[in-house]
Scaffold this active site. Structure first.
Site, PDB file in Angstrom:
ATOM      1  N   TYR A  79       0.838  -1.208   0.000  1.00 28.07           N
ATOM      2  CA  TYR A  79       0.000   0.000   0.000  1.00 28.07           C
ATOM      3  C   TYR A  79       0.878   1.266   0.000  1.00 28.07           C
ATOM      4  O   TYR A  79       0.673   2.189  -0.792  1.00 28.07           O
ATOM      5  CB  TYR A  79      -0.927  -0.020   1.210  1.00 28.07           C
ATOM      6  CG  TYR A  79      -1.861   1.160   1.286  1.00 28.07           C
ATOM      7  CD1 TYR A  79      -2.939   1.276   0.421  1.00 28.07           C
ATOM      8  CD2 TYR A  79      -1.662   2.170   2.229  1.00 28.07           C
ATOM      9  CE1 TYR A  79      -3.794   2.363   0.491  1.00 28.07           C
ATOM     10  CE2 TYR A  79      -2.512   3.254   2.307  1.00 28.07           C
ATOM     11  CZ  TYR A  79      -3.574   3.355   1.436  1.00 28.07           C
ATOM     12  OH  TYR A  79      -4.419   4.440   1.502  1.00 28.07           O
TER      13      TYR A  79
ATOM     14  N   LYS B 261       1.306   4.178  -2.933  1.00 26.02           N
ATOM     15  CA  LYS B 261       0.958   5.585  -2.700  1.00 26.02           C
ATOM     16  C   LYS B 261       2.191   6.498  -2.865  1.00 26.02           C
ATOM     17  O   LYS B 261       2.053   7.656  -3.273  1.00 26.02           O
ATOM     18  CB  LYS B 261       0.337   5.751  -1.316  1.00 26.02           C
ATOM     19  CG  LYS B 261      -1.044   5.091  -1.200  1.00 26.02           C
ATOM     20  CD  LYS B 261      -2.065   5.753  -2.112  1.00 26.02           C
ATOM     21  CE  LYS B 261      -3.468   5.224  -1.878  1.00 26.02           C
ATOM     22  NZ  LYS B 261      -4.479   5.928  -2.676  1.00 26.02           N
TER      23      LYS B 261
HETATM   24  N1  LIG Z   1      -9.611   5.977   4.956  1.00 28.60           N
HETATM   25  C1  LIG Z   1      -8.365   6.308   5.234  1.00 28.60           C
HETATM   26  O1  LIG Z   1      -7.946   6.344   6.398  1.00 28.60           O
HETATM   27  C2  LIG Z   1      -7.420   6.711   4.106  1.00 28.60           C
HETATM   28  C3  LIG Z   1      -6.179   7.252   4.455  1.00 28.60           C
HETATM   29  C4  LIG Z   1      -5.289   7.623   3.456  1.00 28.60           C
HETATM   30  C5  LIG Z   1      -5.648   7.465   2.121  1.00 28.60           C
HETATM   31  N2  LIG Z   1      -6.857   6.927   1.800  1.00 28.60           N
HETATM   32  C6  LIG Z   1      -7.168   6.780   0.370  1.00 28.60           C
HETATM   33  O2  LIG Z   1      -8.391   7.442   0.071  1.00 28.60           O
HETATM   34  C7  LIG Z   1      -9.054   6.778  -0.992  1.00 28.60           C
HETATM   35  C8  LIG Z   1     -10.487   6.430  -0.563  1.00 28.60           C
HETATM   36  O3  LIG Z   1     -10.432   5.640   0.606  1.00 28.60           O
HETATM   37  P1  LIG Z   1     -11.723   5.273   1.479  1.00 28.60           P
HETATM   38  O4  LIG Z   1     -11.279   5.068   2.868  1.00 28.60           O
HETATM   39  O5  LIG Z   1     -12.825   6.227   1.180  1.00 28.60           O
HETATM   40  O6  LIG Z   1     -12.041   3.827   0.874  1.00 28.60           O
HETATM   41  P2  LIG Z   1     -13.433   3.089   0.626  1.00 28.60           P
HETATM   42  O7  LIG Z   1     -13.113   1.637   0.490  1.00 28.60           O
HETATM   43  O8  LIG Z   1     -14.454   3.519   1.617  1.00 28.60           O
HETATM   44  O9  LIG Z   1     -13.865   3.618  -0.817  1.00 28.60           O
HETATM   45  C9  LIG Z   1     -13.112   3.296  -1.943  1.00 28.60           C
HETATM   46  C10 LIG Z   1     -14.032   3.168  -3.131  1.00 28.60           C
HETATM   47  O10 LIG Z   1     -13.211   2.845  -4.257  1.00 28.60           O
HETATM   48  C11 LIG Z   1     -13.830   1.812  -4.993  1.00 28.60           C
HETATM   49  N3  LIG Z   1     -12.808   1.051  -5.703  1.00 28.60           N
HETATM   50  C12 LIG Z   1     -11.880   0.228  -5.189  1.00 28.60           C
HETATM   51  N4  LIG Z   1     -11.149  -0.307  -6.182  1.00 28.60           N
HETATM   52  C13 LIG Z   1     -11.616   0.203  -7.337  1.00 28.60           C
HETATM   53  C14 LIG Z   1     -11.274   0.041  -8.697  1.00 28.60           C
HETATM   54  N5  LIG Z   1     -10.317  -0.803  -9.078  1.00 28.60           N
HETATM   55  N6  LIG Z   1     -11.946   0.745  -9.631  1.00 28.60           N
HETATM   56  C15 LIG Z   1     -12.950   1.585  -9.265  1.00 28.60           C
HETATM   57  N7  LIG Z   1     -13.343   1.761  -7.994  1.00 28.60           N
HETATM   58  C16 LIG Z   1     -12.673   1.088  -7.046  1.00 28.60           C
HETATM   59  C17 LIG Z   1     -14.577   0.971  -3.976  1.00 28.60           C
HETATM   60  O11 LIG Z   1     -15.639   0.238  -4.591  1.00 28.60           O
HETATM   61  C18 LIG Z   1     -15.061   2.027  -2.991  1.00 28.60           C
HETATM   62  O12 LIG Z   1     -16.349   2.505  -3.322  1.00 28.60           O
HETATM   63  C19 LIG Z   1      -8.206   5.545  -1.329  1.00 28.60           C
HETATM   64  O13 LIG Z   1      -7.353   5.843  -2.415  1.00 28.60           O
HETATM   65  C20 LIG Z   1      -7.390   5.347  -0.069  1.00 28.60           C
HETATM   66  O14 LIG Z   1      -6.188   4.669  -0.307  1.00 28.60           O
HETATM   67  C21 LIG Z   1      -7.758   6.554   2.756  1.00 28.60           C
END
Ligand SMILES: NC(=O)c1ccc[n+]([C@@H]2O[C@H](COP(=O)([O-])OP(=O)(O)OC[C@H]3O[C@@H](n4cnc5c(N)ncnc54)[C@H](O)[C@@H]3O)[C@@H](O)[C@H]2O)c1
Length: 263
Positions: free
Chosen positions: A151, A155
């Site tokens: 991961y 990133k």
């Molecule tokens: N939640 C956290 O703490 C956090 C922290 C740092 C970064 N992020 C990043 O933020 C972004 C969103 O995270 P989140 O927590 O809202 O996640 P989440 O799982 O709640 O939402 C992610 C969405 O992306 C969709 N998805 C996954 N793979 C996909 C693909 N191949 N094609 C199209 N859609 C796809 C999923 O269906 C889901 O609806 C991600 O890139 C994640 O890495 C999240």
């Protein structure tokens, strides 16, 4: 209304951070494509947002899906002003226990997917000499967290891709920036983060809390708006001070033990 007249694609917008971004963009006057590989959830989110929002099913790691996403966005709104590369998957596996399959799956979605959608959308922005691309990175791409080899590497790759795209696309009037969230309260973090992970974040983040998806959306609205026109190649950390923190403990100058030669 800071995004009136702009058309935006948000990937992974069915839920979590992407949904908050799509909702905030629409509230600021943008026309939004709610894209996700989960079609039913994307449709529900687009319906909830209302107005001009449309749902488009697309897996960002599949070329044909990406091509059809861009075509559908153009036929709906005539142009794409803003792309938010938000879709991504998490993974927490110790380095020695990680499999090639898992490593490649995470990189294929988080990094290759971001590359594919960005290139396809940027080609439509080039002729218009305007556009904004926002990449959702992560603090895990900046610090070596336990279990974050795949991961974190994906990133960190997104952050470097962000810089190269910013440099190469500057001549075409396209701004490219990233947002690096710290721990954010979404369904994924609520279910995937163990008690130990939660406690560690509360210990290590100076603001002593998880962020809300809306706090990432606020930063995305700013970067998508004309207010950010001279900002490109930047990563905006939205992390409660997590990256800035060094030693972090309750220091009391009256009671703390002094070394003998300081007394
Ligand atoms: N939640 C956290 O703490 C956090 C922290 C740092 C970064 N992020 C990043 O933020 C972004 C969103 O995270 P989140 O927590 O809202 O996640 P989440 O799982 O709640 O939402 C992610 C969405 O992306 C969709 N998805 C996954 N793979 C996909 C693909 N191949 N094609 C199209 N859609 C796809 C999923 O269906 C889901 O609806 C991600 O890139 C994640 O890495 C999240």
């Amino acid at each position: 209304m800071r995004l009136t007249g702009k058309a935006a694609i948000v990937t992974g917008a069915a839920r979590g951070i992407g949904k908050a971004i799509a909702t905030a963009f629409a509230a600021q006057g943008a026309q939004v494509v709610v894209s996700d590989r989960d079609e039913d959830a994307a449709k529900a989110t687009a319906l909830e947002i209302g107005g001009d929002a449309i749902a488009v099913k697309a897996d960002i790691s599949v070329d044909a899906d990406v091509e059809s996403l861009v075509q559908k966005a153009i036929s709906a709104f005539g142009k794409i002003d803003v792309l938010v590369n938000n879709a991504g998957i998490g993974a927490t596996t110790l380095f020695l226990e990680s499999s090639r399959e898992e490593f490649e799956r995470v990189v294929r979605i988080n990094l290759t997917g971001t590359f594919l959608v960005s290139q396809s959308v940027a080609k439509t922005m080039v002729s218009r000499k305007s556009g904004s691309i926002i990449n959702i990175a992560s603090l895990s791409g900046q610090k070596g967290g336990v279990g974050r080899s795949a991961y974190g590497a994906s990133k960190a790759g997104v952050e470097l891709l962000n810089k190269v795209m910013a440099v190469e696309l500057a001549d075409y009037g396209i701004n490219v920036n990233a947002i690096a969230p710290g721990p954010i309260l979404t369904e994924v973090s609520k279910t995937m983060h163990t008690l130990e992970t939660r406690e560690a974040y509360h210990r290590l983040v100076p603001q002593r809390r998880y962020g809300e998806p809306e706090e990432i959306a606020d930063a995305a609205v700013f970067l998508a708006s004309d207010e950010a026109r001279y900002i490109t190649g930047h990563t905006l950390n939205v992390d409660g001070g997590f990256l800035a923190a060094g030693l972090l403990f309750p220091f009391d100058s009256k009671t703390s033990t002094k070394l003998a030669d300081e007394k």
